[in-house]
Scaffold this active site. Sequence first.
Site, short mmCIF file in Angstrom:
data_model
loop_
_atom_site.label_atom_id
_atom_site.label_comp_id
_atom_site.label_asym_id
_atom_site.label_seq_id
_atom_site.Cartn_x
_atom_site.Cartn_y
_atom_site.Cartn_z
CG ASP A 1 -0.31 0.03 2.53
OD1 ASP A 1 0.93 0.00 2.59
OD2 ASP A 1 -1.05 0.07 3.55
CB SER A 2 4.55 1.74 0.03
OG SER A 2 4.80 0.59 -0.76
CD GLU B 1 0.46 -1.43 7.97
OE1 GLU B 1 0.19 -0.72 8.96
OE2 GLU B 1 0.88 -0.97 6.89
CG ASP C 1 0.25 -3.97 2.28
OD1 ASP C 1 0.17 -4.73 3.26
OD2 ASP C 1 1.04 -3.02 2.23
CE LYS D 1 2.86 -5.71 4.32
NZ LYS D 1 2.24 -4.80 5.32
CD GLU E 1 7.47 -0.03 7.93
OE1 GLU E 1 7.63 1.08 7.40
OE2 GLU E 1 6.49 -0.76 7.69
#
Length: 283
Positions: free
Chosen positions: A44-45, A114, A83, A112, A181
């Site tokens: 999602d970056s 978070e 993501d 993925k 991270e």
Amino acid sequence: MREVTPKKIREMKGREKITMITAYDYPSALLADKAGIDIVFVGDSLGMVVYGDENTLNVTMEQMVFHTRAVAKAVKRALVLADMPFSSYEVSIEEGVRNAVRLIQAGADAVKIEGGADYEKLVKKLVRMGIPVMGHTGLTPQRYLRLGGYRIMGETEEEIEEILRDAKALERAGAFAVVLEFTLADVAKLVTEEVSIPTIGIGSGPWVDGQVLVWHDVLGIYENSPPFAKRYANLNGVILKALQDYNREVKTGEFPSGEHYWEYQDKEEFNRKARNVLERINL
């Protein structure tokens, strides 16, 4: 099925370092796969490096599905990881399942999420359904507002405990790996030693099982990069010079030159055809 699977990633722990890089489109993914990268990650970056947002909170499921589909078409060997964007899984397990399915149907091999302990039930549900999950703890960018910004994690006992509890919860739920991270290297080392699943670090030191970086940081696309990212090229300068040269050559008439276009060798033939065409359209 692609050659690199979640099972293979798990088996690499302690045996071989894992490489992971973001990619958001077909040509980038094609090159990452050809380079032998283990995990091609549609992160999602993309909200920041592709769409110019200040954070990742505005990324939508539609964007993630769109970019995942493009990346999946290019990758033949690596594992394709997608993501789960902000608000796609926090509201309910049902919504999280529905959105994870969308990414798998778009071509991802795994998703993925978070967070750790807070989403243990969701991870367990997805794994039981057959959807592999990678977790993410330490600095979680989708929660940067609560964390007080983008900062290094693990400086207090409370943070160390939370990170370790998250990793263990993900392990317990069946996640095949976890991203750590921007976490102090000693903390990342502790987590790596305490869990049986691989840890993928970003800004978290050398004592993890693998590393992940953002495509644009590795290639030096932008002038500024995070302090933990290493530039392996300076494409910003290369691309800028190429565009400046193109602009100059067009302005001066240097481009296109003879090798870049085709013309009639028999000018009389062309003139005859042109006259015939002009007579017809001018009737």
